[in-house]
Design an enzyme around this catalytic site. Structure first.
Site, PDB file in Angstrom:
ATOM      1  N   GLY A  90       0.866  -1.173   0.000  1.00  0.00           N
ATOM      2  CA  GLY A  90       0.000   0.000   0.000  1.00  0.00           C
ATOM      3  C   GLY A  90       0.896   1.215   0.000  1.00  0.00           C
ATOM      4  O   GLY A  90       1.883   1.253  -0.728  1.00  0.00           O
ATOM      5  N   SER A 122       5.828  -5.489  -1.070  1.00  0.00           N
ATOM      6  CA  SER A 122       5.800  -4.078  -1.487  1.00  0.00           C
ATOM      7  C   SER A 122       6.138  -3.148  -0.305  1.00  0.00           C
ATOM      8  O   SER A 122       7.260  -3.199   0.201  1.00  0.00           O
ATOM      9  CB  SER A 122       4.437  -3.784  -2.118  1.00  0.00           C
ATOM     10  OG  SER A 122       4.450  -2.555  -2.787  1.00  0.00           O
ATOM     11  N   ALA A 123       5.212  -2.324   0.171  1.00  0.00           N
ATOM     12  CA  ALA A 123       5.507  -1.444   1.312  1.00  0.00           C
ATOM     13  C   ALA A 123       5.993  -2.254   2.521  1.00  0.00           C
ATOM     14  O   ALA A 123       6.876  -1.816   3.261  1.00  0.00           O
ATOM     15  CB  ALA A 123       4.268  -0.630   1.694  1.00  0.00           C
ATOM     16  N   GLU A 194       8.742  -7.317 -10.049  1.00  0.00           N
ATOM     17  CA  GLU A 194       7.530  -8.037  -9.638  1.00  0.00           C
ATOM     18  C   GLU A 194       7.666  -9.525  -9.975  1.00  0.00           C
ATOM     19  O   GLU A 194       7.879  -9.869 -11.143  1.00  0.00           O
ATOM     20  CB  GLU A 194       6.307  -7.437 -10.329  1.00  0.00           C
ATOM     21  CG  GLU A 194       6.038  -6.008  -9.890  1.00  0.00           C
ATOM     22  CD  GLU A 194       4.842  -5.374 -10.577  1.00  0.00           C
ATOM     23  OE1 GLU A 194       4.332  -5.953 -11.560  1.00  0.00           O
ATOM     24  OE2 GLU A 194       4.418  -4.299 -10.122  1.00  0.00           O
TER      25      GLU A 194
END
Lengths: 233, 233
Positions: A90, A122-123, A194
């Site tokens: 996020g 991710s975050a 990714e």
């Protein structure tokens, strides 16, 4: 005795949430019945409950329950007692902001260094580095500091993107941005595409997944690391 | 009595630095002999001198000299005495960091509100808004605050990009990021595409250039503004 998975993304194109990681997670979280989920990054601004439900749905397929950290009154105790921990992606600024607000940075670092199995996407991966200065996110809130867990001796650039050939856009490429970072900072940066992740076992960090990763160090040309190699900076 | 040009980018694809804006700048800086250039955003980490030379080269074609703010010992006085001011693009975090370090935010705001003609491009446009929370830049340094000039009653998202059709990348689109911003903030955001700029005359703000711009307000669907219209939020 760290035991962490640090992934570029939760979701690869054309598959469901965490799907590509589930076989790995089944082993990683072996014997874990319940995971504590840190939903503070709120992708798209969704609520903690909605975000926890998404994580829950994915982990249910490997018979692991998920409980959101926001559901615990004593968050430090929840982390200390957790069998496993997952921090979802996020907005990294808001994630770090909440980590400081709840004063859990040191607790989270301590339990991870003590071996509690961890997944970050991710975050949730950005915060494993020395600081959050290589996030791609928009600074929608002002956290008290950019300092993060430092469980690995470099920073992560999640969702790493190669310069787009033939682009007419004049905004900076990812590589340009990371090179600017190295004008002001010494910390190495790993661009994780990714579908790639890091497996951290104690102090051994191995690149996994379907891509090479791009390692940027100050005053040197960037290099590509093959999947399967140990990441040494 | 503001007199500002707030541009998405210094350079559009296929042309030289500031080239597309020069006819406008000739009128905007009429009777100005020397401009004070704020080089603090350091695109690609270049030196203040190298950056000032780039600005100088472009302005020389319309017979205006450029002096870098870093060359003045007393920076507040330099801004107060400036016939015109230009803040170039680069990294917004470092630009804002230096603005606070040199304690010139209030001075710059005062001279702009007093009518000194101003040009901002990219990061130099981001600082005209209420805060820098809609920059696309990487947070390579930690500024003391995200608060900026507030010469216009909304924020700028420079180099605005539409979602890419058919993209397989899972990172957030620009629109998603701005919508996340509005979960935490009320300030309207104007997505300015490359080739667009705002002409600010007193409190009248007009969209100029070759594209529509995308206006995001909290809890509303984004709308497209036509070039030539007054921007009212």
């Amino acid at each position: 005795m760290k035991n962490m998975i640090i992934a570029s993304t939760s979701t690869v194109f054309g598959s469901t949430y965490l799907e590509y990681l589930l076989p790995t997670l089944k082993t990683h979280f072996k014997n874990v019945k319940t995971i504590v989920f840190i939903p503070f990054a709120r992708p798209g601004g969704i609520t903690y409950n909605a975000y926890t439900a998404i994580a829950n749905k994915a982990f249910a397929t490997i018979n692991i329950a998920v409980k959101g950290l926001h559901e615990f009154e004593n968050k430090k105790e929840a982390l200390q007692n957790a069998e496993g921990i997952f921090t979802g992606g996020g907005n990294t600024f808001e994630l770090v902001n909440q980590i400081y607000k709840h004063d859990i940075l040191q607790t989270l670092k301590a339990v991870l260094e003590n071996g509690t199995p961890y997944l970050g996407t991710s975050a949730g991966s950005n915060i494993c580095g020395v600081n959050m200065k290589n996030t791609n996110d928009m600074p929608i809130v002002y956290p008290p500091s950019f300092k993060t867990l430092g469980c690995i001796p470099f920073n992560i650039n999640a969702h790493y993107l190669d310069p787009e050939e033939g682009s007419t856009h004049m905004g900076e490429t990812r590589e340009t941005r990371i090179k600017e970072f190295h004008v002001f900072n010494d910390t190495p940066v790993l661009g994780l595409r990714e579908g790639s992740w890091l497996a951290v076992k104690n102090d051994e960090i191995t690149l996994k997944g379907s891509h090479t990763a791009r390692l940027f160090t100050k005053d040197n040309a960037a290099i590509e690391l093959e999947s399967g190699v140990e990441v040494v900076v």
